[in-house]
Scaffold this active site. Structure first.
Site, PDB file in Angstrom:
ATOM      1  N   ASN A  32       0.831  -1.214   0.000  1.00 16.70           N
ATOM      2  CA  ASN A  32       0.000   0.000   0.000  1.00 16.70           C
ATOM      3  C   ASN A  32       0.867   1.266   0.000  1.00 16.70           C
ATOM      4  OD1 ASN A  32       0.857   0.267   2.631  1.00 16.70           O
ATOM      5  ND2 ASN A  32      -1.137  -0.122   3.561  1.00 16.70           N
ATOM      6  N   GLY A  36       6.418   1.582   2.325  1.00 16.89           N
ATOM      7  CA  GLY A  36       7.248   0.976   1.274  1.00 16.89           C
ATOM      8  C   GLY A  36       7.611   1.976   0.180  1.00 16.89           C
ATOM      9  N   ALA A  73       3.600  -7.661   4.684  1.00 16.51           N
ATOM     10  CA  ALA A  73       2.848  -6.429   4.960  1.00 16.51           C
ATOM     11  C   ALA A  73       2.444  -6.361   6.427  1.00 16.51           C
ATOM     12  CB  ALA A  73       1.605  -6.381   4.070  1.00 16.51           C
ATOM     13  N   ALA A  74       2.959  -5.374   7.145  1.00 22.95           N
ATOM     14  CA  ALA A  74       2.668  -5.232   8.574  1.00 22.95           C
ATOM     15  C   ALA A  74       3.274  -3.937   9.082  1.00 22.95           C
ATOM     16  CB  ALA A  74       3.278  -6.403   9.350  1.00 22.95           C
ATOM     17  N   SER A  76       5.714  -2.452  11.997  1.00 19.94           N
ATOM     18  CA  SER A  76       6.815  -3.210  12.613  1.00 19.94           C
ATOM     19  C   SER A  76       7.691  -2.422  13.591  1.00 19.94           C
ATOM     20  CB  SER A  76       7.689  -3.809  11.516  1.00 19.94           C
ATOM     21  OG  SER A  76       8.253  -2.772  10.757  1.00 19.94           O
ATOM     22  N   TYR A 140       3.585  -5.130  19.239  1.00 21.43           N
ATOM     23  CA  TYR A 140       4.146  -5.616  17.971  1.00 21.43           C
ATOM     24  C   TYR A 140       4.384  -7.122  18.060  1.00 21.43           C
ATOM     25  CZ  TYR A 140       7.665  -6.633  14.439  1.00 21.43           C
ATOM     26  OH  TYR A 140       8.360  -7.203  13.417  1.00 21.43           O
ATOM     27  N   LYS A 144       2.312 -10.370  16.192  1.00 24.77           N
ATOM     28  CA  LYS A 144       3.016 -11.354  15.349  1.00 24.77           C
ATOM     29  C   LYS A 144       2.809 -12.767  15.898  1.00 24.77           C
ATOM     30  CE  LYS A 144       5.006  -8.887  12.101  1.00 24.77           C
ATOM     31  NZ  LYS A 144       5.369  -9.172  10.721  1.00 24.77           N
ATOM     32  N   ARG A 220      22.760  -7.428  20.417  1.00 27.74           N
ATOM     33  CA  ARG A 220      21.787  -7.922  19.440  1.00 27.74           C
ATOM     34  C   ARG A 220      22.485  -8.798  18.406  1.00 27.74           C
ATOM     35  NH1 ARG A 220      19.076  -6.475  22.738  1.00 27.74           N
ATOM     36  NH2 ARG A 220      17.299  -5.063  22.807  1.00 27.74           N
ATOM     37  N   GLY A 283      11.369  -1.440  27.236  1.00 33.72           N
ATOM     38  CA  GLY A 283      11.104  -2.743  26.605  1.00 33.72           C
ATOM     39  C   GLY A 283      12.281  -3.364  25.867  1.00 33.72           C
TER      40      GLY A 283
HETATM   41  N1  UDP Z   1      19.754   1.656  19.839  1.00 32.43           N
HETATM   42  C1  UDP Z   1      20.467   2.728  20.367  1.00 32.43           C
HETATM   43  N2  UDP Z   1      20.315   3.969  19.775  1.00 32.43           N
HETATM   44  C2  UDP Z   1      19.491   4.174  18.696  1.00 32.43           C
HETATM   45  C3  UDP Z   1      18.774   3.078  18.160  1.00 32.43           C
HETATM   46  C4  UDP Z   1      18.927   1.821  18.762  1.00 32.43           C
HETATM   47  O1  UDP Z   1      21.214   2.595  21.337  1.00 32.43           O
HETATM   48  O2  UDP Z   1      19.393   5.323  18.229  1.00 32.43           O
HETATM   49  C5  UDP Z   1      19.929   0.312  20.443  1.00 32.43           C
HETATM   50  C6  UDP Z   1      18.631  -0.304  20.958  1.00 32.43           C
HETATM   51  O3  UDP Z   1      18.451   0.011  22.315  1.00 32.43           O
HETATM   52  C7  UDP Z   1      18.899  -1.808  20.749  1.00 32.43           C
HETATM   53  C8  UDP Z   1      19.837  -1.868  19.556  1.00 32.43           C
HETATM   54  O4  UDP Z   1      20.370  -0.544  19.416  1.00 32.43           O
HETATM   55  O5  UDP Z   1      19.582  -2.339  21.862  1.00 32.43           O
HETATM   56  C9  UDP Z   1      19.115  -2.251  18.258  1.00 32.43           C
HETATM   57  O6  UDP Z   1      17.969  -1.434  18.123  1.00 32.43           O
HETATM   58  P1  UDP Z   1      17.090  -1.389  16.802  1.00 32.43           P
HETATM   59  O7  UDP Z   1      16.039  -0.358  17.012  1.00 32.43           O
HETATM   60  O8  UDP Z   1      17.987  -1.254  15.624  1.00 32.43           O
HETATM   61  O9  UDP Z   1      16.462  -2.834  16.713  1.00 32.43           O
HETATM   62  P2  UDP Z   1      15.566  -3.691  17.774  1.00 32.43           P
HETATM   63  O10 UDP Z   1      16.569  -4.442  18.617  1.00 32.43           O
HETATM   64  O11 UDP Z   1      14.722  -2.733  18.534  1.00 32.43           O
HETATM   65  O12 UDP Z   1      14.791  -4.600  16.895  1.00 32.43           O
END
Ligand code: UDP
Length: 329
Positions: A32, A36, A73-74, A76, A140, A144, A220, A283
């Site tokens: 949509n 995107g 499509a979602a 996120s 979110y 899912k 991560r 979170g």
């Molecule tokens: N993060 C950060 N500064 C930013 C954006 C993200 O320190 O400006 C940290 C965030 O707390 C997480 C990691 O980077 O630990 C990855 O975040 P991102 O939003 O890329 O992906 P997520 O883990 O939320 O899917």
């Protein structure tokens, strides 16, 4: 017969469309274009439309012989989902309900689905395995997980075969340099760091440095978007050959802290990239690392871009050459 890709103009969707085209698949893309980009769809037949629109879907299933659906499509964004949860239920769960109802009515019974590590919430152990407790910490992840469950019950009742792919942190860009990541607003770590490298932002804000990790920042598991794309193709092949519903984690199995990611970006870009520690983001679990053994074993998935350096180089190549992304916002 064609593969229908919903959300095919999004970041992971567009890279998966490129992968399907490379395998000579016939592709129909629906998006949509709320988030995107039309230019990111490198081929196939494109329709601008909304999967909540049942008439639109009926038309599409009548026009094209669809063998299977790959469903991206979602909405996120974790943070946004906490602010506007109902819209996440609408865009994710309700929309998927309309989509699978239409699929079943038109006799389409295979779906590969874009799920997320966010279904786990705070992990009970790392690396995380598919059978571990799934207790999402935000709407979110909740939507899912609810979609995964809806697909499972639709299999029991109607024989809808689904593969749910739970991605960890998608990053990087297509090696051809034609497509990459372009979100508005951008919230993800790597593109934001690279915007600092490009001088588009003053600094990277580190969300908390007192987590129980070696350098105090969150860890991560970054996985290259083309490795995710290849997993979608393999999941499709798996459904074609074995026809069993299943769920797979997709990650590298290696974790990097926010500080390590920033250091890697400094090495790759040669830029200074100023940083500042700010308060934690609500979170955010301290550590999220996938075990992808199951995908490697069952789907024969072989991620190609293990090194964070390589992932960063491909992302930098995209951002450097497209400082305004697709330039359509
Ligand atoms: N993060 C950060 N500064 C930013 C954006 C993200 O320190 O400006 C940290 C965030 O707390 C997480 C990691 O980077 O630990 C990855 O975040 P991102 O939003 O890329 O992906 P997520 O883990 O939320 O899917």
């Amino acid at each position: 017969m064609a593969i229908l890709v919903t959300g095919g103009a999004g970041y992971i969707g567009s890279h998966t469309v490129a992968e399907l085209l490379a395998h000579q698949e016939e592709v129909v893309v629906v998006d949509n274009l709320t988030t995107g980009h039309r230019k990111s769809v490198l081929g196939g037949t494109f329709y601008q439309g909304d999967i909540r629109d049942r008439d639109f879907l009926d038309d599409l299933f009548r026009k094209h012989q669809i063998e299977a659906v790959i469903h991206f499509a979602a909405s996120s964004l974790v943070g946004e989902s906490v602010q506007i949860p109902l819209s996440y239920y609408e865009n994710n769960l309700v929309a998927s309900h309309v989509l699978i109802s239409a699929m079943l009515d038109h006799g389409v019974k295979k779906i590969v689905f874009s799920s997320t590590a966010a279904v786990y919430g705070e992990p009970e152990r790392v690396p995380i395995r598919e059978e571990d407790r799934a207790e999402p910490a935000n709407p979110y992840g909740e939507t899912k997980l609810a979609m995964e469950k809806m697909f499972r019950w639709a299999d029991e009742a109607h024989g809808l075969k689904s593969i749910s792919l739970r991605y960890f942190n998608a990053a990087g860009a297509h090696p051809d340099g034609l497509i990459g990541e372009d979100h508005h607003p951008e919230t993800h770590l790597i593109p934001i760091i690279l915007q600092v490298a490009l001088g588009q932002r003053e600094e990277i804000r580190i969300f908390g440095d007192d987590y129980p990790t070696e350098d105090g920042t969150c860890i991560r598991d970054y996985i290259h978007v083309m490795d995710l794309a290849s997993a979608h193709f393999l999941a499709l092949e798996h459904l074609r050959q074995h026809g069993q519903s299943d769920v797979f984690n997709l990650g590298n199995g290696t974790g990097f802290s926010v500080r390590e990611v920033i250091e890697t970006a400094r090495r790759v870009t040669g830029q200074r990239i100023p940083e500042r520690v700010v308060s934690k983001r609500a979170g955010d679990p301290a550590v999220l690392i996938a075990s992808s053994d199951k995908a490697k074993r069952i789907l024969n998935w072989k991620p190609r871009y293990h090194q964070l350096e390589t992932i960063m180089e491909s992302a930098w190549n995209w951002h450097k050459n497209h400082p305004d992304g697709y330039g359509d916002r």
